[in-house]
Motif scaffolding. Structure first.
Motif, PDB file in Angstrom:
ATOM      1  N   LEU A   1      21.472 -42.236  -8.298  1.00 27.04           N
ATOM      2  CA  LEU A   1      20.209 -41.844  -7.649  1.00 27.04           C
ATOM      3  C   LEU A   1      20.260 -40.263  -7.398  1.00 27.04           C
ATOM      4  N   GLY A   2      21.446 -39.715  -7.388  1.00 27.59           N
ATOM      5  CA  GLY A   2      21.543 -38.331  -7.085  1.00 27.59           C
ATOM      6  C   GLY A   2      21.686 -38.246  -5.517  1.00 27.59           C
ATOM      7  N   ALA A   3      22.239 -39.176  -4.736  1.00 29.99           N
ATOM      8  CA  ALA A   3      22.265 -39.182  -3.334  1.00 29.99           C
ATOM      9  C   ALA A   3      23.293 -38.163  -2.786  1.00 29.99           C
ATOM     10  N   ASP A   4      22.631 -37.367  -1.814  1.00 28.58           N
ATOM     11  CA  ASP A   4      23.454 -36.486  -0.890  1.00 28.58           C
ATOM     12  C   ASP A   4      24.101 -37.081   0.222  1.00 28.58           C
ATOM     13  N   LEU A   5      24.080 -38.181   0.649  1.00 25.85           N
ATOM     14  CA  LEU A   5      24.568 -38.810   1.595  1.00 25.85           C
ATOM     15  C   LEU A   5      24.725 -40.400   1.354  1.00 25.85           C
ATOM     16  N   ILE A   6      25.980 -40.916   1.505  1.00 31.43           N
ATOM     17  CA  ILE A   6      26.193 -42.426   1.687  1.00 31.43           C
ATOM     18  C   ILE A   6      26.288 -42.741   3.046  1.00 31.43           C
ATOM     19  N   VAL A   7      25.704 -43.732   3.552  1.00 31.06           N
ATOM     20  CA  VAL A   7      25.925 -44.329   4.917  1.00 31.06           C
ATOM     21  C   VAL A   7      26.318 -45.792   4.732  1.00 31.06           C
ATOM     22  N   VAL A   8      27.361 -46.128   5.672  1.00 31.22           N
ATOM     23  CA  VAL A   8      28.089 -47.383   5.472  1.00 31.22           C
ATOM     24  C   VAL A   8      28.624 -47.667   7.040  1.00 31.22           C
ATOM     25  N   GLY A   9      28.662 -48.866   7.354  1.00 31.55           N
ATOM     26  CA  GLY A   9      29.073 -49.190   8.608  1.00 31.55           C
ATOM     27  C   GLY A   9      30.781 -49.288   8.550  1.00 31.55           C
ATOM     28  N   SER A  10      31.334 -48.891   9.632  1.00 26.54           N
ATOM     29  CA  SER A  10      32.757 -49.085   9.810  1.00 26.54           C
ATOM     30  C   SER A  10      33.101 -49.916  11.024  1.00 26.54           C
ATOM     31  N   HIS A  11      33.984 -50.650  10.506  1.00 31.78           N
ATOM     32  CA  HIS A  11      34.402 -51.592  11.701  1.00 31.78           C
ATOM     33  C   HIS A  11      36.083 -51.304  11.916  1.00 31.78           C
ATOM     34  N   THR A  12      36.508 -51.692  12.847  1.00 26.07           N
ATOM     35  CA  THR A  12      38.058 -51.271  13.227  1.00 26.07           C
ATOM     36  C   THR A  12      38.539 -52.848  13.767  1.00 26.07           C
ATOM     37  N   ARG A  13      38.063 -53.770  13.599  1.00 25.67           N
ATOM     38  CA  ARG A  13      38.447 -55.081  14.045  1.00 25.67           C
ATOM     39  C   ARG A  13      39.299 -55.613  12.737  1.00 25.67           C
ATOM     40  N   SER A  14      39.539 -57.015  12.860  1.00 28.25           N
ATOM     41  CA  SER A  14      40.316 -57.735  11.957  1.00 28.25           C
ATOM     42  C   SER A  14      39.569 -58.608  10.789  1.00 28.25           C
ATOM     43  N   GLY A  15      40.213 -59.113  10.264  1.00 30.94           N
ATOM     44  CA  GLY A  15      39.458 -60.265   9.407  1.00 30.94           C
ATOM     45  C   GLY A  15      38.378 -59.727   8.270  1.00 30.94           C
ATOM     46  N   LEU A  16      37.342 -60.264   8.253  1.00 31.00           N
ATOM     47  CA  LEU A  16      36.242 -59.901   7.319  1.00 31.00           C
ATOM     48  C   LEU A  16      35.918 -58.360   7.827  1.00 31.00           C
ATOM     49  N   ALA A  17      35.756 -58.204   8.962  1.00 33.82           N
ATOM     50  CA  ALA A  17      35.233 -56.783   9.380  1.00 33.82           C
ATOM     51  C   ALA A  17      36.173 -55.737   8.958  1.00 33.82           C
ATOM     52  N   LEU A  18      37.379 -55.977   8.850  1.00 29.92           N
ATOM     53  CA  LEU A  18      38.389 -54.994   8.242  1.00 29.92           C
ATOM     54  C   LEU A  18      38.259 -54.666   6.931  1.00 29.92           C
ATOM     55  N   LEU A  19      37.394 -55.800   6.043  1.00 34.10           N
ATOM     56  CA  LEU A  19      37.418 -55.226   4.736  1.00 34.10           C
ATOM     57  C   LEU A  19      36.215 -54.389   4.697  1.00 34.10           C
ATOM     58  N   LEU A  20      35.163 -54.432   5.652  1.00 34.08           N
ATOM     59  CA  LEU A  20      34.020 -53.382   5.784  1.00 34.08           C
ATOM     60  C   LEU A  20      34.648 -52.101   6.126  1.00 34.08           C
ATOM     61  N   GLY A  21      35.653 -51.871   6.907  1.00 33.75           N
ATOM     62  CA  GLY A  21      36.016 -50.801   7.552  1.00 33.75           C
ATOM     63  C   GLY A  21      36.962 -49.943   6.402  1.00 33.75           C
ATOM     64  N   SER A  22      37.385 -50.984   5.562  1.00 29.00           N
ATOM     65  CA  SER A  22      38.437 -50.099   4.525  1.00 29.00           C
ATOM     66  C   SER A  22      37.380 -49.631   3.505  1.00 29.00           C
ATOM     67  N   THR A  23      36.352 -50.409   3.304  1.00 29.55           N
ATOM     68  CA  THR A  23      35.034 -49.828   2.303  1.00 29.55           C
ATOM     69  C   THR A  23      34.643 -48.452   2.606  1.00 29.55           C
ATOM     70  N   ALA A  24      34.586 -48.353   3.820  1.00 27.44           N
ATOM     71  CA  ALA A  24      34.037 -46.803   4.289  1.00 27.44           C
ATOM     72  C   ALA A  24      35.085 -45.677   4.059  1.00 27.44           C
ATOM     73  N   LYS A  25      36.302 -46.335   4.231  1.00 29.50           N
ATOM     74  CA  LYS A  25      37.370 -45.518   4.223  1.00 29.50           C
ATOM     75  C   LYS A  25      37.596 -45.072   2.699  1.00 29.50           C
ATOM     76  N   GLY A  26      37.380 -46.266   2.002  1.00 27.07           N
ATOM     77  CA  GLY A  26      37.773 -45.975   0.431  1.00 27.07           C
ATOM     78  C   GLY A  26      36.429 -45.384  -0.309  1.00 27.07           C
ATOM     79  N   LEU A  27      35.591 -45.303   0.073  1.00 27.81           N
ATOM     80  CA  LEU A  27      34.282 -44.469  -0.465  1.00 27.81           C
ATOM     81  C   LEU A  27      34.679 -43.126  -0.511  1.00 27.81           C
ATOM     82  N   VAL A  28      35.159 -42.372   0.387  1.00 30.78           N
ATOM     83  CA  VAL A  28      35.111 -40.927   0.749  1.00 30.78           C
ATOM     84  C   VAL A  28      35.982 -40.400  -0.599  1.00 30.78           C
ATOM     85  N   PRO A  29      37.334 -40.737  -1.029  1.00 30.85           N
ATOM     86  CA  PRO A  29      37.837 -40.033  -2.384  1.00 30.85           C
ATOM     87  C   PRO A  29      37.028 -39.990  -3.307  1.00 30.85           C
TER      88      PRO A  29
END
Length: 145
Positions: free
Chosen positions: A103-131
């Motif tokens: 898409l030639g995006a200039d911004l990716i927006v994602v939710g970030s959680h600091t909880r455990s379980g399934l929510a932890l997966l989403l938090g790690s997705t946000a962290k993993g996207l940056v590099p």
């Protein structure tokens, strides 16, 4: 030099937090910006190992259909055109990064959680996207306080 974001890819998990993530994306978007929405489902075989003892294609198809319906409902609330809504099957981070590049995006927006379980997966997705991202990444904190 204008700092407005013009092409935003908003990654949602179709939970109740998705509205919050979309609202933040809309708030930081430039006045002529285009919002695109993506929801990625990991293949069941990938999530549970390659040796799934049964055919899960019907279940996978059902999950995709329900996710598409939920994503379209979120998109409608933010006036995002259905042709700018993507429900994809694949590795979450890789799929989001690839769609962002397409898409030639200039911004990716994602939710970030600091909880455990399934929510932890989403938090790690946000962290993993940056590099691997070729654009800015905005992690919207969606924890309930």
């Amino acid at each position: 030099m204008e700092n407005d974001y013009r092409t935003l890819l908003v990654a949602i998990d179709c939970s109740e937090d998705s509205g919050r993530v979309l609202a933040r994306a809309a708030a930081v978007a430039g006045k002529d910006a285009t919002l695109h929405l993506i929801h990625v489902i990991e293949p069941l075989a990938l999530a549970y190992g390659a040796d799934v003892p049964m055919d899960v294609s019907d279940l996978q198809s059902s999950l995709m259909d329900r996710a598409r319906k939920a994503a379209l409902e979120h998109a409608q609330r933010f006036a995002i055109s259905p042709d700018q809504v993507y429900v994809e099957l694949g590795s979450i981070e890789k799929t989001i990064q690839e769609k962002s590049d397409q898409l030639g995006a200039d911004l990716i927006v994602v939710g970030s959680h600091t909880r455990s379980g399934l929510a932890l997966l989403l938090g790690s997705t946000a962290k993993g996207l940056v590099p691997g991202a070729h654009c800015d990444v905005l992690a919207v904190k969606v924890d309930q306080s």
